[in-house]
Design a protein around this motif. Structure first.
Motif, short mmCIF file in Angstrom:
data_model
loop_
_atom_site.label_atom_id
_atom_site.label_comp_id
_atom_site.label_asym_id
_atom_site.label_seq_id
_atom_site.Cartn_x
_atom_site.Cartn_y
_atom_site.Cartn_z
N ASP A 10 0.62 -1.20 -0.11
CA ASP A 10 -0.01 0.15 -0.10
C ASP A 10 0.90 1.20 -0.03
O ASP A 10 0.40 2.46 0.11
N ARG B 62 -1.55 6.16 -4.36
CA ARG B 62 -2.75 5.48 -4.26
C ARG B 62 -3.96 6.36 -3.81
O ARG B 62 -4.05 7.07 -2.88
N ARG B 63 -4.47 6.99 -5.02
CA ARG B 63 -5.69 8.23 -4.77
C ARG B 63 -6.56 7.68 -3.96
O ARG B 63 -7.18 8.17 -3.04
N ASP B 64 -7.12 6.33 -4.22
CA ASP B 64 -8.10 5.56 -3.00
C ASP B 64 -7.66 5.91 -1.53
O ASP B 64 -8.51 6.15 -0.70
N GLU C 225 -7.73 9.60 -0.59
CA GLU C 225 -9.15 10.05 -0.11
C GLU C 225 -9.46 9.52 1.17
O GLU C 225 -10.18 10.33 1.95
N LYS C 226 -9.14 8.41 1.61
CA LYS C 226 -9.62 7.84 2.98
C LYS C 226 -8.90 8.61 4.10
O LYS C 226 -9.64 9.08 5.17
#
Length: 684
Positions: free
Chosen positions: A193, A236-238, A241-242
């Motif tokens: 990650d 890691r754009r996801d 955002e988190k």
């Protein structure tokens, strides 16, 4: 526990530098120490108020200055712990003691006999034969009592006291809610990650995971240093955002730690308090005793900057969107994307990225750099000393002047931990004063830098290094204080003046002579190559549209929520949304501090209706550094002496405008600030 033989807070402080016995101190010592100190202070105040002799400066104003020393000692130690090393027991005491201290403060300032003595002296002030410092103290004491309600009738005073007590409880609750949200959330990651993260960010995430009981994994926490680093580098754009969503929703998650109802009640009570005191709004009340004087003057400055900043941020946004399109990204730039693509653009435009420069900014070297700057400007030196402190991460230095005379003790506590509130601040265990002997200060800087893995050096971002210099500027303001009376000591100045010494000190981080000496590679020890140093300095105004919008929106919303026209029932989320829409806030940028976690405003009211003061002081600091630049020497001795005499050592001896004119010869215009931020016409 109240026996001085068993309570280290009430016993004589015989440790080195007059410190309390931290090794013997336990949470259960605080409440009885507070009770005993409060009882003594009440007795001291009663004696002053009931004195049958006619009021004199000595038996009233000086007597008041001498009172409450025990309470100051206990409270200073407690609030250092509550901010920097708290826990369940400390938080429980804080919830109990905050309204108790507010009640005590109200009893002091609303004491009719005491106020009558002060008012009598103030009315006769020109006949008392006072020196300049005594006259200033009388003026500030009278103002403080009037602004606290000393001249009101009994019914209004009673209501004011109830409001103050409730606000104290709410401020404590607000800060503890934010800390609870920060402690309870972490994003636990695997090696897979970490795409895009440089080695130093991986190491910090690994150390954070180990601290949270996840050895071998990685953790991103809600501390600014952790979040911002991840948002800057993670591909890691996801996950960006988190992390971003959790970060901006501190204090707004529903349940026991949601701060929106707390804010609504605080805003309503502040407004009522201001109206009881004869002001149209809390903002009018707060700014009356500052350099700005009125909300309109503060808003004028912010509006002068806002349009320019928003226009520049729009150009920055367009450049980032072009980069996304060029990479084949089929999405619109979002707030959780900005830092990532800004870092990529900086690398593309200047051939520079944070991972390249961060190894040159070691924490220990930056501390040395801040110290040497103080030595070259003011002649003070710093020697590390080993003394018992409140946490193993804290360390101390003895401060001496050019003649070797003891100036004070400086304590630095630099690393983030779950027991520490977020942010960075300066505070004190003891302030300088000469009224009751030559009292030397004990000054602290508390920061939240990422702690490295064992055996690794602590590395700072350039912004972290700037924060270190900023807080050390506050620290010098306390250390160099040279006044007689405690009320006028150190940083006890107008809110929109107090940031001048700290923000001005940031400039010396960028002086080439300092960077060339202390920007050293963590592994090789080699100095930062000149080409790299030049690139670092060339990027000083990069992304300044974003940074200025992020800050200025906070300052404008702060003024708005504390100004006229707030409804009795305040929907905090909707209010924030409506005000930002009225400002035409760029959708891709979020306020630096959203209201539900805006501790400057609601963990107490230190900066409430006063967040503008950073920019007000920045007008001063940009102009003040130009005084050095005009000499061609960033350490010009004559300019440094004026800076020392009229700013850093002068406490609240003068009206802030007069203090600044004594240093600079004139008041500044906004031009130097616009130039510093790259928002002047030449940079447009």
């Amino acid at each position: 526990m109240t026996n001085t033989a068993t309570n280290p807070l009430l016993a004589d402080w015989t440790q080195a530098f007059g410190l309390p016995s931290f090794n013997d101190l336990k949470p259960e010592h605080f409440r009885p120490a507070f009770d005993a100190a409060l009882e003594r202070h009440r007795a001291e105040i009663a004696t002053i108020a009931a004195d049958k002799a006619a009021p004199t400066f000595a038996n009233t104003i000086e007597a008041l200055e001498k009172s409450g020393r025990d309470l100051d000692k206990v409270a200073n130690v407690f609030f250092v712990k509550a901010g920097a090393d708290t826990g369940d027991e400390i938080e429980a005491i804080e919830r109990d003691i905050s309204p108790l201290l507010a009640r005590h403060s109200s009893a002091l300032y609303l004491n009719a006999q005491l106020y009558a003595r002060i008012a009598d002296l103030y009315a006769r002030r020109d006949t008392l034969g006072l020196n300049d410092e005594q006259a200033r103290l009388l003026d500030r004491t009278h103002s403080r009592f009037v602004r606290a309600g000393g001249a009101l009738d009994k019914d209004k005073q009673d209501r004011l006291a109830a409001i103050n007590e409730r606000l104290a409880s709410l401020g404590t609750q607000f800060g503890q809610n934010v800390l609870a949200d920060e402690k309870s959330w972490a994003l636990i990651l695997e090696e897979a990650d970490l795409a895009g993260l440089p080695d130093f960010a991986r190491a910090a995430a690994g150390a954070a995971a180990a601290d949270r009981g996840h050895p071998g994994k990685y953790a991103i926490t809600l501390l600014r240093s952790s979040c911002e680093g991840f948002l800057q580098f993670s591909s890691r754009r996801d996950l960006r955002e988190k992390v971003f969503d959790a970060w901006i929703r501190r204090g707004e998650n529903g349940g026991a730690t949601d701060n929106r109802a707390v804010i609504a009640e605080m805003v309503k009570l502040r407004d009522e308090r201001a109206r009881l005191l004869g002001f149209a709004s809390f903002a009018d009340y707060r700014l009356e005793d500052t350099m700005a004087k009125t909300p309109e003057a503060a808003r004028d400055l912010l509006n002068n900057v806002w349009g320019r900043a928003r226009a520049r941020a729009g150009r920055e946004r367009d450049a980032l969107q072009e980069m996304i399109a060029a990479e084949g990204g089929n999405f619109k730039l979002a707030p959780h994307d900005w830092r990532y693509y800004a870092e990529k653009l900086r690398k593309a435009k200047y051939d520079l990225d944070e991972s390249e420069i961060k190894p040159y900014f070691q924490l220990d070297k930056m501390i040395e750099a801040a110290f040497e700057t103080a030595t070259r400007l003011f002649g003070v030196t710093f020697k590390p000393v080993t003394v018992p402190l409140y946490h193993p991460d804290a360390r101390a230095w003895k401060v001496s002047d050019a003649a070797g005379k003891h100036v004070g003790l400086f304590i630095g506590d630099y690393f983030a931990r779950p027991s520490k509130h977020s942010g960075a601040w300066m505070t004190s265990l003891r302030d300088q004063q000469r009224l009751t002997g030559d009292t030397r200060p004990v000054i602290l800087n508390v920061c939240n830098f990422s702690k490295p893995a064992a055996g690794e050096p602590a590395l700072l971002s350039f912004d972290d290094a700037r924060t270190l210099f900023h807080e050390f500027g506050h620290g010098l303001h306390g250390l160099l204080s040279n006044v007689t009376y405690p009320t006028l000591s150190g940083t006890a100045v107008a809110r929109d003046f107090v940031e001048l010494p700290s923000q001005l000190y940031e400039h010396w981080l960028e002086v080439p002579a300092i960077l060339e000496k202390y920007a050293r590679h963590a592994k090789t020890g080699a100095p930062m190559p000149k080409a790299l140093l030049d690139k670092v300095l060339a990027t000083r105004t990069f992304n300044q549209g974003f940074a200025t919008v992020e800050y200025t929106s906070c300052a404008l919303v702060d003024l708005d929520i504390h100004d006229k026209g707030i409804a009795d029932t305040l929907d905090v989320t909707q209010f924030e949304k409506d005000r930002l829409a009225a400002l035409q806030m760029p959708a891709e940028i979020v306020m630096r501090h959203r209201l539900p976690h805006f501790g400057h405003l609601f963990s107490g009211d230190g900066y409430a209706a006063g967040y503008y003061s950073y920019m007000w002081s920045e007008v001063l600091d940009a102009d003040a550094f130009e005084a050095f630049e005009e000499t061609g020497n960033a350490f010009d001795a004559a300019t440094a002496k004026r800076l020392h005499d009229f700013i850093y050592s002068a406490g609240n001896l003068r009206d802030p405008a007069e203090a600044y004119k004594a240093f600079r010869g004139k008041l500044p215009s906004v031009d130097a600030l616009l130039k510093k931020r790259g928002l002047d016409e030449a940079a447009a």
